[in-house]
Write an enzyme that holds these catalytic residues in place. Structure first.
Site, short mmCIF file in Angstrom:
data_model
loop_
_atom_site.label_atom_id
_atom_site.label_comp_id
_atom_site.label_asym_id
_atom_site.label_seq_id
_atom_site.Cartn_x
_atom_site.Cartn_y
_atom_site.Cartn_z
N GLY A 10 18.61 -80.93 -26.35
CA GLY A 10 17.64 -80.44 -27.33
C GLY A 10 17.58 -81.40 -28.51
O GLY A 10 17.31 -81.00 -29.65
N ASP A 36 16.58 -84.15 -23.81
CA ASP A 36 15.63 -83.08 -24.12
C ASP A 36 14.70 -82.91 -22.93
O ASP A 36 14.62 -83.79 -22.08
CB ASP A 36 14.82 -83.42 -25.39
CG ASP A 36 14.27 -82.18 -26.08
OD1 ASP A 36 13.38 -81.53 -25.51
OD2 ASP A 36 14.74 -81.86 -27.19
N ARG A 38 11.45 -82.37 -23.62
CA ARG A 38 10.28 -83.13 -24.05
C ARG A 38 10.66 -84.58 -24.31
O ARG A 38 11.84 -84.95 -24.26
CB ARG A 38 9.60 -82.51 -25.27
CG ARG A 38 10.45 -82.35 -26.50
CD ARG A 38 9.59 -81.88 -27.68
NE ARG A 38 10.31 -80.98 -28.56
CZ ARG A 38 10.06 -80.89 -29.87
NH1 ARG A 38 9.12 -81.59 -30.44
NH2 ARG A 38 10.77 -80.05 -30.61
N ASP A 54 16.66 -80.94 -18.25
CA ASP A 54 16.29 -79.54 -18.38
C ASP A 54 17.59 -78.74 -18.27
O ASP A 54 18.22 -78.72 -17.21
CB ASP A 54 15.32 -79.15 -17.26
CG ASP A 54 14.92 -77.68 -17.34
OD1 ASP A 54 15.48 -76.95 -18.19
OD2 ASP A 54 14.05 -77.27 -16.55
N TYR A 144 15.53 -62.94 -29.75
CA TYR A 144 16.29 -64.12 -30.19
C TYR A 144 17.66 -63.68 -30.72
O TYR A 144 18.70 -64.23 -30.34
CB TYR A 144 15.49 -64.83 -31.28
CG TYR A 144 16.14 -66.02 -31.92
CD1 TYR A 144 16.36 -67.19 -31.20
CD2 TYR A 144 16.50 -65.99 -33.27
CE1 TYR A 144 16.94 -68.30 -31.81
CE2 TYR A 144 17.06 -67.09 -33.89
CZ TYR A 144 17.28 -68.24 -33.16
OH TYR A 144 17.84 -69.33 -33.77
N LYS A 148 21.36 -64.46 -29.22
CA LYS A 148 22.38 -65.16 -30.00
C LYS A 148 23.67 -64.34 -30.06
O LYS A 148 24.78 -64.88 -29.97
CB LYS A 148 21.88 -65.46 -31.41
CG LYS A 148 20.81 -66.56 -31.48
CD LYS A 148 21.37 -67.90 -31.04
CE LYS A 148 20.37 -69.02 -31.17
NZ LYS A 148 20.82 -70.28 -30.57
N1 LIG Z 1 16.00 -74.44 -37.26
C1 LIG Z 1 16.55 -73.34 -37.76
O1 LIG Z 1 16.19 -72.91 -38.87
C2 LIG Z 1 17.65 -72.64 -37.00
C3 LIG Z 1 18.27 -71.53 -37.60
C4 LIG Z 1 19.28 -70.87 -36.90
C5 LIG Z 1 19.68 -71.32 -35.65
N2 LIG Z 1 19.05 -72.39 -35.07
C6 LIG Z 1 19.49 -72.81 -33.72
O2 LIG Z 1 19.74 -74.19 -33.67
C7 LIG Z 1 19.38 -74.71 -32.39
C8 LIG Z 1 18.39 -75.86 -32.55
O3 LIG Z 1 17.25 -75.35 -33.24
P1 LIG Z 1 16.02 -76.27 -33.66
O4 LIG Z 1 15.48 -75.68 -34.90
O5 LIG Z 1 16.39 -77.70 -33.63
O6 LIG Z 1 15.00 -75.92 -32.48
P2 LIG Z 1 13.75 -76.78 -31.97
O7 LIG Z 1 12.84 -75.82 -31.29
O8 LIG Z 1 13.22 -77.63 -33.05
O9 LIG Z 1 14.44 -77.74 -30.88
C9 LIG Z 1 14.89 -77.26 -29.64
C10 LIG Z 1 14.74 -78.40 -28.65
O10 LIG Z 1 15.16 -77.93 -27.37
C11 LIG Z 1 14.31 -78.50 -26.39
N3 LIG Z 1 14.31 -77.68 -25.18
C12 LIG Z 1 13.65 -76.52 -24.94
N4 LIG Z 1 13.88 -76.11 -23.70
C13 LIG Z 1 14.70 -77.02 -23.13
C14 LIG Z 1 15.30 -77.13 -21.85
N5 LIG Z 1 15.07 -76.23 -20.89
N6 LIG Z 1 16.10 -78.19 -21.59
C15 LIG Z 1 16.34 -79.13 -22.56
N7 LIG Z 1 15.79 -79.08 -23.79
C16 LIG Z 1 14.98 -78.02 -24.07
C17 LIG Z 1 12.94 -78.51 -27.06
O11 LIG Z 1 12.08 -79.44 -26.41
C18 LIG Z 1 13.29 -78.89 -28.49
O12 LIG Z 1 13.19 -80.28 -28.70
C19 LIG Z 1 18.87 -73.52 -31.59
O13 LIG Z 1 19.90 -72.95 -30.84
C20 LIG Z 1 18.44 -72.55 -32.67
O14 LIG Z 1 18.46 -71.22 -32.21
C21 LIG Z 1 18.05 -73.05 -35.72
#
Ligand SMILES: NC(=O)c1ccc[n+]([C@@H]2O[C@H](COP(=O)([O-])OP(=O)(O)OC[C@H]3O[C@@H](n4cnc5c(N)ncnc54)[C@H](O)[C@@H]3O)[C@@H](O)[C@H]2O)c1
Length: 316
Positions: A10, A36, A38, A54, A144, A148
């Site tokens: 990711g 990732d 994407r 993936d 969500y 979690k």
């Molecule tokens: N951003 C926030 O404010 C926040 C807050 C609390 C927790 N989190 C947690 O932190 C983590 C990262 O969050 P983020 O904000 O960077 O999310 P994001 O959506 O920006 O990034 C997630 C990435 O995962 C990739 N992805 C999706 N499905 C996939 C798959 N099947 N295989 C491989 N890659 C895949 C997506 O393409 C994306 O680039 C997550 O677990 C999220 O729940 C984020």
């Protein structure tokens, strides 16, 4: 001692880009593999290896872990709160199965460490609103949050049962300028800066007095790395640690932006995300993280506002 080789899953997301770049500084560019579903994020290009993965394809993931001699995994792939409500089954499947695939492979291959973030979304309307403690009533209302919370217990289970060194933080809403947020309820706190600079006005999807826990990305990256580098004996929480940065409302962040852009205006049109925001705490007690591994945030609202505006202006 053999060198660590880290896989970030990711890596093209909001956290992934900055965490990958930070890990590359510490462990060396070639020892941190970005991956990732994407395409590789522009900011990662040329900074180190990238593979397309993936996380739902366990076999492919397993092959990569063996082929690349991976010793640590940071799993960031997930569907976030607001997007999850649009497709609950998809969110549950990815957030659960992705984690289980990683935990299973990490156990089989005896990986040294796994990092997986949880979220303040585990808390629900029955949790305390102010200074929400590490251990409290936890009854999430979003898919969500449910995923979690379940994930936290899977992490704890793999630690207790198999001795897997898996560590986790409950991030608040994260504020950053490098990579766009991915569909969370706190995304307004990033959008507001972009709109303030480009259009001098912003229509907020949360109401003016909606206080939420937030954190500047630099603090989030430091918290993650400090947690992962702490001696295992210091880690008393094997579900997920509360970590706090700053708490503010849309009205307060707008006022802070106005001290730099006086003609900036804000209006409010709450949508379905208001309901999610109202179910979360307004502030978080992170005493346990502070005591266990010395957590301390560096960015308050004033400081993060200056950083966001300065960096976004530079990128125009
Ligand atoms: N951003 C926030 O404010 C926040 C807050 C609390 C927790 N989190 C947690 O932190 C983590 C990262 O969050 P983020 O904000 O960077 O999310 P994001 O959506 O920006 O990034 C997630 C990435 O995962 C990739 N992805 C999706 N499905 C996939 C798959 N099947 N295989 C491989 N890659 C895949 C997506 O393409 C994306 O680039 C997550 O677990 C999220 O729940 C984020």
């Amino acid at each position: 001692m053999a060198k660590d080789k880290i896989l970030v899953i990711g890596a093209s997301g909001q956290i992934g880009v900055e965490l990958t770049l930070a890990l590359r500084k510490i462990y060396g560019n070639n020892n941190v593999i970005a991956s990732d579903l994407r395409e590789e994020n522009e900011l990662l290009k040329g900074t180190g290896p990238y593979v397309s993965i993936d996380v739902m394809n366990k076999e492919m993931l397993h092959v990569q872990v063996i082929r690349q001699n991976i010793t640590q995994i940071y799993l960031l792939a997930a569907i976030l709160s607001a997007t999850g409500e649009k497709n609950p089954t998809l969110a549950w499947n990815l957030n659960m199965q992705g984690l289980l695939n990683v935990l299973d492979i990490a156990r089989e291959e005896n990986l040294k460490k796994v990092y997986w973030p949880s979220s303040i979304a585990v808390f629900g309307p029955t949790s305390p609103k102010q200074n929400c403690p590490q251990q409290t009533v936890i009854e999430p209302i979003t898919v969500y949050g449910i995923s979690k919370y379940a994930g936290e217990f899977w992490c704890n289970y793999y630690y207790q049962r198999f001795g897997l060194d898996v560590r986790s933080l409950r991030y608040p809403g994260l504020i950053s300028y490098k990579s766009a947020p991915g569909g969370g309820t706190t995304d307004y706190a990033v959008e507001i800066f972009n709109e303030a600079i480009e259009n001098k006005t912003y229509q907020c999807f949360l109401s003016e007095n909606t206080y939420l826990p937030m954190m500047y990305m630099t603090d989030a990256i430091n918290a993650t790395i400090n947690l992962m580098e702490a001696p295992a004996d210091n880690i008393s929480v094997r579900t997920s640690y509360n970590v706090a940065g700053v708490s503010f409302s849309p009205k307060e962040i707008a006022a802070e932006i106005q001290t730099h852009i006086p003609d900036f205006t804000i209006s409010y049109k709450p949508d379905s995300r208001q309901n999610i925001a109202d179910s979360w705490p307004q502030s978080i007690d992170d005493t346990v993280a502070r005591n266990d591994w010395g957590w301390q945030p560096a960015f308050n609202l004033q400081k993060l506002t200056i950083e966001m505006l300065d960096n976004l202006k530079l990128s125009l």
